[in-house]
Design a protein around this motif. Structure first.
Motif: not given
Length: 78
Positions: A14-24
């Motif tokens: 979940v933490a990786q997804c939360v971090t990846a979405l703004p980066v994308m």
């Protein structure tokens, strides 16, 4: 005993997804902005010449350091 490990793994995902979405989102926005470039600073010939001179100087310094390093290591075996 496996429950805490699974919970930590899920939290990591979940933490990786939360971090990846703004980066994308930022990468997509920057890609879209690149379609309409308003500032072309890289076209100045004096700036390009300075970068070439800087690259040559940096390459020479790295080469000299590498030669000195190899010479010092080979002198240990003579």
């Amino acid at each position: 005993m496996l429950q805490p490990t699974i919970r930590r793994g899920a939290q990591a995902v979940v933490a990786q997804c939360v971090t990846a979405l703004p980066v994308m989102a930022l990468s997509v926005l920057s890609w879209l902005r690149a379609e309409r470039v308003t500032d072309d600073r890289g076209s100045d010939s004096s700036e390009k010449a300075f970068m070439v001179i800087l690259a040559i100087a940096l390459g020479g310094a790295v080469s000299a350091a590498a030669i000195a390093f190899v010479a010092s290591k080979t002198s240990l075996f003579q």
